[in-house]
Design an enzyme around this catalytic site. Structure first.
Site, PDB file in Angstrom:
ATOM      1  N   CYS B  89      57.666  65.214  53.310  1.00  0.00           N
ATOM      2  CA  CYS B  89      57.080  63.939  52.929  1.00  0.00           C
ATOM      3  C   CYS B  89      55.820  64.179  52.102  1.00  0.00           C
ATOM      4  CB  CYS B  89      56.820  63.059  54.143  1.00  0.00           C
ATOM      5  SG  CYS B  89      56.066  63.902  55.515  1.00  0.00           S
ATOM      6  N   GLY B  90      55.947  65.085  51.167  1.00  0.00           N
ATOM      7  CA  GLY B  90      54.848  65.318  50.245  1.00  0.00           C
ATOM      8  C   GLY B  90      53.643  65.897  50.955  1.00  0.00           C
TER       9      GLY B  90
END
Lengths: 135, 292
Positions: B89-90
């Site tokens: 998720c980044g």
């Protein structure tokens, strides 16, 4: 003068109820109390128990656990950690919870655990009772 | 130069990756919607809660409650760190962990002992690596949690605070501002600080309230619950932020896959063309030789 008051019940997970009612009876910290329209401002902690309200001549029940009631401006707001309308109560689950709690009560010696089990038992019993009285 | 088959294999691989990232993006967006709905449902409760606390605070004097009292000497700092359980998720978790470690380093520099409560696997793993003392850990809790998780964490924090094991507590969570923006937030949890908001909320009640039980009794019921509400809000926000961050990350990944397929297809075509040209050259020169 207003004849009715607004009842709102909210829990962290949802708004359980928002209705205009004639009368509310709630399980207060120091015993049950009743609220009619034009009640003076009142703030109370609630016990585990059943709240009921009257509307159009009918009485309905709601199970509440761990909460507060705030009465002001013809509005009663119930903040509860959990609340269920009688018709939404899962009897089987409550029965299971009751059995579990009873077993835990029989075993526990520790004060904290005992209190927790007792609270669980109370919740289960009141759920069943709400279902029963609501019929 | 890569052979034709190699390039083809690579294109297929990238396309499959794209399918996965696209699916993850859609899953994340569905989960985000659910998380947002939960925040929406929680909002009325939180709003009413602040209102009630405001009424009580406005009605009474600043009656000293142990949870309100600022301690003169702060020796230990507690940090509740809410992160996600899963990666991809980044920079979402990295940012949260960075916030936590910088706060911890700052407190440690002031000579305070730092203790952590980790909710979410990523935060726990990081804190384990950095060797901070962890009082409680919850892994694999973020995928499905309800108020009871917040209840559990908050109760543990309150008990430690009242027992004097902690002198101040912060919560670090990912605030969900919008689809594109999630910010790590560091919120002081204990001692409870009276905010401007609460004071303003209370202005509506010039009315004299009846309290049952006494004001002090009510306050001691309300304040611990206030902590739970704060923790729950942090968890809800983190969960929504996680999904939003994953959506963005997966969107980027899908786009990167597209770019890659494009450039690989170009290489593929060029290679194919080159192969055909060489073959043609062979045939033509062979025919010429026969003619000769």
């Amino acid at each position: 003068m207003e004849k009715t008051l607004q009842l709102e019940i909210v829990t962290p997970d949802q708004q359980v109820l928002s209705e205009t009612v004639d009368y509310v009876g709630a399980p207060g910290f120091e015993g049950e109390f009743g609220v009619l329209a034009n009640h003076i401002p009142f703030l109370s902690a609630l016990n585990i128990g059943n709240l009921y309200y009257k509307k159009d001549g009918k009485t309905r029940y709601v199970f509440v656990s761990g909460g507060f009631a705030d009465v002001s401006n013809n509005k009663i707001t119930i903040l509860a950690e959990s609340a269920e309308k009688a018709e939404d109560i899962d009897v089987e689950r409550a029965m299971n919870a009751k059995d579990r709690a009873e077993k835990r009560l029989a075993q526990q010696k520790d004060m904290m655990e005992y209190a927790a089990a007792q609270a669980a038992l109370q919740r289960a019993l009141f759920r069943l009772k709400a279902k029963e009285t609501a019929g | 130069m890569a052979s034709l088959r190699d390039v083809k294999n690579k294109i297929d691989g990238v396309k499959k990756t794209k399918q996965i990232t696209k699916a993850m993006n859609m899953v994340a967006s569905a989960k985000l919607r659910r998380a947002q709905e939960r925040i929406e449902r929680f909002r009325p409760y939180a709003a009413k809660f602040y209102e009630m606390l405001g009424d009580l605070a406005a009605g009474g004097d600043d009656s000293a409650h142990p949870l309100l009292e600022v301690r003169d000497e702060v020796k230990t700092t507690g940090i509740v760190l809410a992160t996600s359980d899963r990666g991809l998720c980044g920079s979402f978790n990295t940012n949260l962990i960075k916030e936590a470690t910088s706060l911890a380093a700052e407190k440690a520099a002031e000579g305070k002992t730092v203790k952590l409560y980790c909710v979410g696997k990523k935060g726990r793993d990081a804190m384990r690596k950095f060797e901070y003392e962890r009082l409680l850990e919850y892994a694999d809790a973020m995928s499905s949690f309800d108020f009871s998780l917040a209840n559990e964490v908050a109760t543990a924090v309150i008990n430690a605070y009242l027992a004097g094991e902690l002198d101040e507590v912060f919560v670090i969570y990912g605030e969900f501002q919008s689809l594109a923006k999630q910010v790590p937030v560091n919120l002081p949890l204990l001692p409870i600080q009276k905010t401007e908001d609460e004071a303003q909320e209370g202005t509506g009640s010039d009315l004299e309230y009846i309290y049952e039980p006494s004001e002090e009794g009510l306050l001691s019921e309300l304040l611990p619950r206030f902590i739970k509400v704060q923790v729950y809000r942090g968890l809800l926000d983190t969960s929504a932020s996680e999904h939003a961050a994953r959506m963005a990350a997966m969107d980027n990944a899908t786009r990167a896959c597209d770019d890659m397929t494009e450039s690989l297809t170009l290489i593929y075509n060029k290679t194919r063309q080159a192969a055909i040209t060489t073959e043609l050259m062979d045939i033509v020169s062979g025919a010429e030789a026969l003619k000769g």
